[in-house]
Scaffold this motif. Structure first.
Motif, PDB file in Angstrom:
ATOM      1  N   ALA A 252      42.946 -29.516  -8.123  1.00 60.51           N
ATOM      2  CA  ALA A 252      43.277 -30.901  -7.812  1.00 60.51           C
ATOM      3  C   ALA A 252      43.780 -31.068  -6.380  1.00 60.51           C
ATOM      4  N   HIS A 253      44.530 -30.074  -5.888  1.00 59.36           N
ATOM      5  CA  HIS A 253      45.089 -30.119  -4.528  1.00 59.36           C
ATOM      6  C   HIS A 253      45.364 -28.679  -4.144  1.00 59.36           C
ATOM      7  N   GLN A 254      44.378 -28.050  -3.525  1.00 62.75           N
ATOM      8  CA  GLN A 254      44.428 -26.613  -3.328  1.00 62.75           C
ATOM      9  C   GLN A 254      45.681 -26.193  -2.553  1.00 62.75           C
ATOM     10  N   ILE A 280      38.625 -19.508 -16.633  1.00 62.64           N
ATOM     11  CA  ILE A 280      39.223 -20.142 -15.468  1.00 62.64           C
ATOM     12  C   ILE A 280      40.673 -20.480 -15.805  1.00 62.64           C
ATOM     13  N   LEU A 281      41.600 -20.061 -14.972  1.00 60.79           N
ATOM     14  CA  LEU A 281      43.001 -20.460 -15.118  1.00 60.79           C
ATOM     15  C   LEU A 281      43.270 -21.575 -14.110  1.00 60.79           C
ATOM     16  N   GLU A 282      43.671 -22.726 -14.621  1.00 56.60           N
ATOM     17  CA  GLU A 282      43.863 -23.920 -13.797  1.00 56.60           C
ATOM     18  C   GLU A 282      45.343 -24.171 -13.572  1.00 56.60           C
ATOM     19  N   ASP A 283      45.764 -24.045 -12.318  1.00 55.33           N
ATOM     20  CA  ASP A 283      47.145 -24.351 -11.926  1.00 55.33           C
ATOM     21  C   ASP A 283      47.186 -25.828 -11.562  1.00 55.33           C
ATOM     22  N   ASP A 284      47.692 -26.635 -12.491  1.00 52.98           N
ATOM     23  CA  ASP A 284      47.676 -28.096 -12.339  1.00 52.98           C
ATOM     24  C   ASP A 284      49.022 -28.569 -11.792  1.00 52.98           C
ATOM     25  N   TYR A 285      49.390 -28.055 -10.613  1.00 57.13           N
ATOM     26  CA  TYR A 285      50.797 -28.116 -10.212  1.00 57.13           C
ATOM     27  C   TYR A 285      51.262 -29.451  -9.646  1.00 57.13           C
ATOM     28  N   ASP A 286      50.414 -30.250  -9.004  1.00 57.79           N
ATOM     29  CA  ASP A 286      50.903 -31.530  -8.488  1.00 57.79           C
ATOM     30  C   ASP A 286      49.849 -32.631  -8.589  1.00 57.79           C
ATOM     31  N   ALA A 287      49.042 -32.554  -9.644  1.00 55.44           N
ATOM     32  CA  ALA A 287      47.940 -33.505  -9.796  1.00 55.44           C
ATOM     33  C   ALA A 287      48.433 -34.931 -10.012  1.00 55.44           C
ATOM     34  N   GLU A 288      49.672 -35.113 -10.464  1.00 52.74           N
ATOM     35  CA  GLU A 288      50.190 -36.470 -10.689  1.00 52.74           C
ATOM     36  C   GLU A 288      50.371 -37.256  -9.404  1.00 52.74           C
ATOM     37  N   PHE A 289      50.468 -36.567  -8.267  1.00 49.55           N
ATOM     38  CA  PHE A 289      50.772 -37.252  -7.008  1.00 49.55           C
ATOM     39  C   PHE A 289      49.510 -37.374  -6.163  1.00 49.55           C
ATOM     40  N   ARG A 290      48.739 -38.432  -6.427  1.00 47.28           N
ATOM     41  CA  ARG A 290      47.566 -38.733  -5.611  1.00 47.28           C
ATOM     42  C   ARG A 290      47.779 -40.100  -4.981  1.00 47.28           C
ATOM     43  N   TYR A 291      47.275 -40.259  -3.753  1.00 48.18           N
ATOM     44  CA  TYR A 291      47.581 -41.464  -2.985  1.00 48.18           C
ATOM     45  C   TYR A 291      46.344 -42.262  -2.571  1.00 48.18           C
ATOM     46  N   ASP A 292      45.268 -41.608  -2.216  1.00 53.76           N
ATOM     47  CA  ASP A 292      44.140 -42.297  -1.615  1.00 53.76           C
ATOM     48  C   ASP A 292      43.053 -42.664  -2.610  1.00 53.76           C
ATOM     49  N   ARG A 293      43.127 -42.132  -3.836  1.00 53.62           N
ATOM     50  CA  ARG A 293      42.125 -42.456  -4.843  1.00 53.62           C
ATOM     51  C   ARG A 293      42.671 -42.093  -6.211  1.00 53.62           C
ATOM     52  N   GLN A 294      41.890 -42.353  -7.253  1.00 54.57           N
ATOM     53  CA  GLN A 294      42.336 -42.057  -8.606  1.00 54.57           C
ATOM     54  C   GLN A 294      42.475 -40.547  -8.797  1.00 54.57           C
ATOM     55  N   PRO A 295      43.397 -40.136  -9.667  1.00 51.38           N
ATOM     56  CA  PRO A 295      43.572 -38.697  -9.906  1.00 51.38           C
ATOM     57  C   PRO A 295      42.294 -38.026 -10.375  1.00 51.38           C
ATOM     58  N   LEU A 398      45.922 -34.542   2.845  1.00 54.79           N
ATOM     59  CA  LEU A 398      46.874 -35.630   2.659  1.00 54.79           C
ATOM     60  C   LEU A 398      46.611 -36.492   1.437  1.00 54.79           C
ATOM     61  N   ALA A 399      45.529 -36.240   0.704  1.00 56.79           N
ATOM     62  CA  ALA A 399      45.166 -37.136  -0.388  1.00 56.79           C
ATOM     63  C   ALA A 399      46.100 -37.018  -1.586  1.00 56.79           C
ATOM     64  N   ALA A 400      46.848 -35.927  -1.672  1.00 53.17           N
ATOM     65  CA  ALA A 400      47.671 -35.710  -2.858  1.00 53.17           C
ATOM     66  C   ALA A 400      48.812 -34.762  -2.523  1.00 53.17           C
ATOM     67  N   GLY A 401      49.737 -34.659  -3.484  1.00 53.66           N
ATOM     68  CA  GLY A 401      50.774 -33.636  -3.409  1.00 53.66           C
ATOM     69  C   GLY A 401      51.864 -33.891  -2.398  1.00 53.66           C
ATOM     70  N   CYS A 402      52.650 -32.845  -2.162  1.00 57.59           N
ATOM     71  CA  CYS A 402      53.831 -32.927  -1.300  1.00 57.59           C
ATOM     72  C   CYS A 402      53.764 -31.928  -0.161  1.00 57.59           C
TER      73      CYS A 402
END
Length: 484
Positions: A252-254, A280-295, A398-402
């Protein structure tokens, strides 16, 4: 810092020998020894004479005389209303090994701006909501659930987490496929051990990628191999060539480049897992924080039989709330649960119930919406300040995360910039710290353009401006030809 025990503190382990030396002398000798050995620290409160007398089974007068003697010798001090304490200035009989060094080590530079990756805004943690949820959990949790938890964790929290994952992340999970853990790393450790137990021997890790995952993989008995990340995410063709049957990704946000796994790569990654009978192990660590488009939806929703999704509240709430989850295909759940059973008794039941109640109440989502606005404002300030200092196009992810990636001028030294910044009170990490194994050989054989990883989750807007200006001055002052 001396612990300030209230009402005399816990018991003292004094052992008196009946028929030996006078009891008062034994009390004195054992208290002297405890003070000399620093088992009782300067300023530490002792039990009242009445309490200690009852504990030892002697008369109160015996203890009063012992305390008075030690006060006279300088071991103890007594004030009305404050009780009896170990003297602030200990006697010369204290162990020399505890003495302060002759030359104190130099103080590290004070960090005023901390661009460390992965830390949320700790001042915005909803402690009031968390406290209310804990009170409600304490009031409503059945007493039967105050014992050891069921191996997979709280049924209530598993139901809430999987419903949340289905609704918010477009996942496909059930409570029977969920295991509650104490944070992401614990979940990753258990999942990797389960993979090793199922016959998987090699795992691919993103390069650059999250720190120390290669160490965790090797501890689980897996061979870890790097696979490069480009502008579309993990390179699936290189993954195919790696010989791995498992891959750990941040789609979601490498981390740390900030790119999102491209749609074609997402489909290709799922196809690879089916080709090699892999996971596949998916680290879904900050997918809630998206700014420029839908998650972006979870990979786990594309193929629940091939993806293990790992999540936690370390980024959404705080690292101190050590709760996370593993959403796994049914065939891996027994192995994960067994690893958990042998390693820990599980996360605190009251905390699990509190998190379930917090998420059900809507206060968790309200907090996320509030934090999205705060982080968006900080991201915008960061982008504007970087463009002012370095020009356009230098900030990525910049599209997501912190966090975001600041590309340095060609030839700049990440290490030199980071060290100079730390000396000026700004902590920042170079991209090289996220390379596979962090070895010179790895970075020299497959170099990347110099860059800094700028975490802005726990840095307010004024500090962001100040930190970028410091970095700008440092980059301008250093020779662009400096090699790493």
């Amino acid at each position: 810092m001396t612990v300030d025990w209230r009402r005399g503190g816990p018991d003292l382990p004094l052992m008196l020998e009946k028929g030996g030396a006078p009891l008062g002398e034994q009390v004195q000798d054992q208290l002297r020894a405890a003070i000399r050995d620093r088992r009782l620290a300067a300023g530490e409160r002792l039990p009242s004479t009445r309490t200690l007398a009852e504990l030892l089974g002697v008369s109160r007068g015996t203890v009063v005389e012992a305390y008075e003697q030690l006060v006279a010798e300088g071991y103890l001090e007594s004030e009305v209303g404050s009780g009896t304490r170990v003297a602030a200035a200990l006697t010369a009989g204290a162990r020399e090994t505890d003495a302060a060094p002759a030359v104190a080590p130099p103080e590290p530079p004070r960090i005023e701006v901390d661009f460390e990756y992965g830390i949320p805004d700790l001042r915005s943690v909803p402690l009031g909501d968390w406290s209310r949820a804990l009170v409600e959990a304490t009031r409503t949790l059945p007493t039967a659930e105050l014992g050891d938890e069921t191996p997979s964790g709280s049924r209530h929290l598993r139901e809430v987490v999987t419903a949340y994952h289905r609704r918010v992340r477009s996942g496909f999970a059930s409570p029977e496929g969920a295991v509650i853990v104490s944070g992401f790393r614990q979940g990753l450790t258990f999942a990797l051990a389960a993979l090793a137990g199922s016959g998987i021997r090699r795992i691919a890790l993103e390069d650059p990628g999250p720190r120390e995952h290669d160490v965790i993989a090797r501890r689980a008995g897996l061979e870890a191999v790097p696979v490069r990340v480009d502008a579309e995410g993990v390179d699936v063709e290189r993954l195919r060539a790696s010989g791995a049957r498992a891959a750990l990704v941040t789609p979601a946000h490498q981390c740390p480049t900030g790119v999102a796994l491209a749609p074609a790569r997402r489909r290709d990654l799922i196809a690879w897992a089916n080709e090699v009978d892999g996971v596949i192990l998916e680290d879904d660590y900050d997918a809630e924080f998206r700014y420029d488009r839908q998650p972006v939806g979870s990979l786990q929703g594309l193929d629940p039989d091939r993806v293990i999704a790992l999540g936690s509240v370390s980024k959404t709430l705080a690292p101190a709330i050590r709760l996370g989850w593993v959403l796994a295909p049914r065939r891996f759940v027994p192995g994960i649960v067994e690893e958990k059973r042998l390693s820990t008794r599980g996360a605190p039941a009251l905390d699990q119930e509190a998190l379930a109640l917090l998420m059900e109440s809507g206060r968790y989502d309200r907090h996320l919406r509030r934090m999205r606005d705060i982080y968006r404002a900080r991201r915008d300030v960061l982008a504007a300040e970087v463009e002012r200092a370095f020009g356009p196009g230098r900030l990525e992810g910049l599209a997501a995360g912190c966090h975001a990636l600041l590309r340095l001028p060609d030839g700049a030294s990440e290490t030199a910039v980071a060290e100079a910044a730390a000396a000026r009170g700004v902590r920042v990490n170079g991209l090289g710290r996220y390379r596979f194994g962090e070895t010179d050989a790895a970075t020299e054989a497959d170099p990347l353009p110099p860059a800094l990883v700028i975490g802005f989750g726990n840095v307010d807007e004024e500090r962001i401006r100040r930190g970028i200006r410091v970095i700008d001055r440092i980059v301008r002052s250093l020779s662009p030809g400096t090699r790493r």
